[in-house]
Scaffold this active site. Structure first.
Site, PDB file in Angstrom:
ATOM      1  N   ASP A 114       0.817  -1.228   0.000  1.00  0.00           N
ATOM      2  CA  ASP A 114       0.000   0.000   0.000  1.00  0.00           C
ATOM      3  C   ASP A 114       0.845   1.270   0.000  1.00  0.00           C
ATOM      4  O   ASP A 114       0.459   2.278   0.575  1.00  0.00           O
ATOM      5  CB  ASP A 114      -0.951   0.036   1.225  1.00  0.00           C
ATOM      6  CG  ASP A 114      -1.803  -1.206   1.300  1.00  0.00           C
ATOM      7  OD1 ASP A 114      -2.220  -1.681   0.243  1.00  0.00           O
ATOM      8  OD2 ASP A 114      -2.043  -1.695   2.425  1.00  0.00           O
ATOM      9  N   GLN A 171       2.280  -5.937  -3.166  1.00  0.00           N
ATOM     10  CA  GLN A 171       2.592  -6.053  -1.726  1.00  0.00           C
ATOM     11  C   GLN A 171       3.875  -5.255  -1.422  1.00  0.00           C
ATOM     12  O   GLN A 171       4.058  -4.220  -2.008  1.00  0.00           O
ATOM     13  CB  GLN A 171       2.724  -7.522  -1.298  1.00  0.00           C
ATOM     14  CG  GLN A 171       1.388  -8.264  -1.256  1.00  0.00           C
ATOM     15  CD  GLN A 171       0.888  -8.692  -2.617  1.00  0.00           C
ATOM     16  OE1 GLN A 171       1.621  -9.291  -3.368  1.00  0.00           O
ATOM     17  NE2 GLN A 171      -0.349  -8.413  -2.926  1.00  0.00           N
ATOM     18  N   HIS A 215      -4.160  -1.654  -6.608  1.00  0.00           N
ATOM     19  CA  HIS A 215      -3.349  -0.519  -7.056  1.00  0.00           C
ATOM     20  C   HIS A 215      -4.262   0.559  -7.633  1.00  0.00           C
ATOM     21  O   HIS A 215      -4.939   0.325  -8.630  1.00  0.00           O
ATOM     22  CB  HIS A 215      -2.334  -0.984  -8.112  1.00  0.00           C
ATOM     23  CG  HIS A 215      -1.298  -1.910  -7.556  1.00  0.00           C
ATOM     24  ND1 HIS A 215      -0.373  -2.574  -8.322  1.00  0.00           N
ATOM     25  CD2 HIS A 215      -1.036  -2.282  -6.275  1.00  0.00           C
ATOM     26  CE1 HIS A 215       0.416  -3.316  -7.533  1.00  0.00           C
ATOM     27  NE2 HIS A 215       0.024  -3.149  -6.294  1.00  0.00           N
TER      28      HIS A 215
HETATM   29  P1  IMP Z   1      -2.540 -12.701   1.698  1.00  0.00           P
HETATM   30  O1  IMP Z   1      -1.553 -12.183   0.713  1.00  0.00           O
HETATM   31  O2  IMP Z   1      -3.968 -12.429   1.301  1.00  0.00           O
HETATM   32  O3  IMP Z   1      -2.315 -14.145   2.030  1.00  0.00           O
HETATM   33  O4  IMP Z   1      -2.335 -11.893   3.063  1.00  0.00           O
HETATM   34  C1  IMP Z   1      -1.149 -12.015   3.855  1.00  0.00           C
HETATM   35  C2  IMP Z   1      -0.763 -10.687   4.459  1.00  0.00           C
HETATM   36  O5  IMP Z   1      -0.371  -9.774   3.427  1.00  0.00           O
HETATM   37  C3  IMP Z   1      -1.900  -9.977   5.202  1.00  0.00           C
HETATM   38  O6  IMP Z   1      -1.345  -9.242   6.264  1.00  0.00           O
HETATM   39  C4  IMP Z   1      -2.448  -9.010   4.158  1.00  0.00           C
HETATM   40  O7  IMP Z   1      -3.117  -7.917   4.740  1.00  0.00           O
HETATM   41  C5  IMP Z   1      -1.174  -8.595   3.469  1.00  0.00           C
HETATM   42  N1  IMP Z   1      -1.381  -8.153   2.085  1.00  0.00           N
HETATM   43  C6  IMP Z   1      -1.567  -8.924   1.002  1.00  0.00           C
HETATM   44  N2  IMP Z   1      -1.680  -8.167  -0.102  1.00  0.00           N
HETATM   45  C7  IMP Z   1      -1.526  -6.900   0.292  1.00  0.00           C
HETATM   46  C8  IMP Z   1      -1.491  -5.644  -0.416  1.00  0.00           C
HETATM   47  O8  IMP Z   1      -1.617  -5.571  -1.636  1.00  0.00           O
HETATM   48  N3  IMP Z   1      -1.302  -4.541   0.346  1.00  0.00           N
HETATM   49  C9  IMP Z   1      -1.113  -4.610   1.691  1.00  0.00           C
HETATM   50  N4  IMP Z   1      -1.124  -5.752   2.389  1.00  0.00           N
HETATM   51  C10 IMP Z   1      -1.321  -6.884   1.687  1.00  0.00           C
END
Ligand code: IMP
Length: 423
Positions: free
Chosen positions: A13, A224, A41
């Protein structure tokens, strides 16, 4: 020709889309290399606010080709919805989108398993986006995955798919007491997906390296952030892929020799969604002030983001593992109203000074701060770094001093044009 990368240097983010959107105007091909529809995004142009999840946010320029790299996990439903949504906003996608045929297909059972696990963990949950990301990567690594290329092979439907579903159904029925997946329904679903994606599939390592050799330039769009990387982040509170430079190479097949600029994206402060340690996190009341000022709510899940001060050790860690060559600082304008601003400039762990981001006991870190006076002036209109208020300039220079990296882009508002270019 070179390939440049834009990578999140914090916990995601960071406002990557804005810098990617700017760089994409001068780029032939934009490639996403890891993650899936967990990303959000956002690009704001004119009155339009467009949120990309799977499709690279470089898609805004008519002559740009976009690629979903082989390191991604692609949910076909999310992809088709997104294409439909973008096309309804006048962005032509289908003719300009290519999909690496080795990318993995994320299926409804991955999402189901993600939700089941999160719910069963209660207070110990990871705080995932529940988009099935971890379970699709688990299948990839344990060799139960289904790739885009499989969908267009006849043999897949008669041999491999029944075997995969038998395995999945054992877990769903026996362990989670859920209904089994029907082979017929899954076959019909995947055949439809195959029809839809067939014209977009490419052999990505061949295509991308050939385009580079023929003079095209490529922008690799990170999703991410470094601190969510499965190897370099705050494990286990991470995503399930390599969001860092290593992931860009493995997730595209582009040779590392083509890499040139590696831009680390970081907000002028820091945010995190989901659980996990966060050294410079603010106390709830102060966190809420920053959350409101920055409108810090997740673009994918709408969750309120945790907020904190800029953390130099996080950026130095990102610089180390990614080979950052420059920084972009986004959302500087969010700090316009603050009387004082803090920067985390060092760590102590268990009473000893450390000069790295530790791979454990992060919750025991004591952050050493420098405090600076705010500038208490609006910065959204500024387009030249020298025109920033003195204290804002000083803030940026302090970040440069501690990180040893030039800040080449400064975001001062949500719109495409709200940006200060150059050092
Ligand atoms: P997952 O990727 O959905 O398995 O989530 C794992 C961790 O990554 C969690 O803490 C999510 O909030 C974080 N996360 C995954 N994608 C994003 C993103 O695009 N921005 C911010 N945090 C993310």
């Amino acid at each position: 020709m070179p390939a440049d990368i834009v990578i999140g240097a914090q916990w995601g983010d960071e406002g990557k889309a804005k810098v990617i959107d700017y760089l994409a105007s001068k780029t032939d091909i934009v490639v996403r290399y890891s993650g899936g529809a967990n990303a959000g995004h956002t690009v704001e142009v004119g009155n339009q606010k467009i949120v990309f999840h799977l499709v690279p946010s470089g898609m805004m320029y008519e002559n740009t080709i976009s690629v979903l790299g082989g390191g991604m996990v692609i949910d076909p439903d999310a992809l088709f919805d997104e294409i439909k949504d973008l096309e309804s906003k006048g962005i032509k996608v289908r003719d300009r989108l290519r999909i690496a045929d080795n990318a993995h297909v994320l299926l409804p059972y991955h999402k189901e398993m993600d939700s089941i696990q999160e719910e069963s963990l209660g207070d110990d949950k990871i705080g995932t986006t529940k988009r099935g990301i971890g379970f699709c990567y688990t299948d990839k690594v344990s060799r139960w995955g289904i790739r885009m290329r499989d969908l267009i092979s006849e043999g897949f439907y008669t041999k491999r798919l029944p075997l995969v579903l038998e395995q999945k159904n054992k877990v769903l029925e026996n362990i989670h007491k859920k209904n089994p997946i029907s082979l017929q329904e899954m076959t019909d679903y995947l055949r439809k997906v195959a029809e839809n994606v067939r014209p977009m599939l490419i052999n990505a390592p061949y295509y991308l390296n050939m385009e580079l050799d023929s003079g095209k330039n490529i922008l690799l769009e990170g999703a991410q952030g470094t601190m969510l990387d499965v190897d370099f982040g705050t494990y286990p509170y991470v995503t399930s892929s390599n969001s860092t430079t290593g992931g860009a190479i493995a997730g595209t097949g582009i040779s590392f020799q083509h890499l040139q600029e590696v831009v680390g994206l970081a907000k002028a402060y820091i945010t995190r969604v989901g659980e996990g340690p966060f050294p410079t996190e603010l106390e709830p009341e102060a966190a809420e002030i920053l959350r409101k000022a920055g409108n810090e709510y997740g673009a994918t899940t709408g969750r309120p983001r945790r907020t904190g001060w800029y953390d130099v050790e996080v950026i130095k860690h990102a610089a180390r593992v990614n080979g950052l060559t420059s920084l972009a600082m986004t959302k500087l304008d969010v700090l316009d109203t603050f009387d004082t601003i803090k920067i985390g400039v060092g760590y102590e762990l268990n009473g000893k000074r450390i000069s790295y981001f530790p791979s454990g006991e992060v919750e025991n870190i004591k952050v050493l701060y420098e405090e600076m006076p705010g500038w208490k002036e609006k910065t959204a209109h500024v387009r030249n770094r020298n025109d920033l208020p003195k204290n804002a300039r000083k803030y940026v220079e302090t970040v440069e001093k501690f990180t040893g990296l030039p800040v080449k882009w400064i975001g001062v508002g949500p719109k495409r044009e709200d940006m200060i270019l150059g050092k």
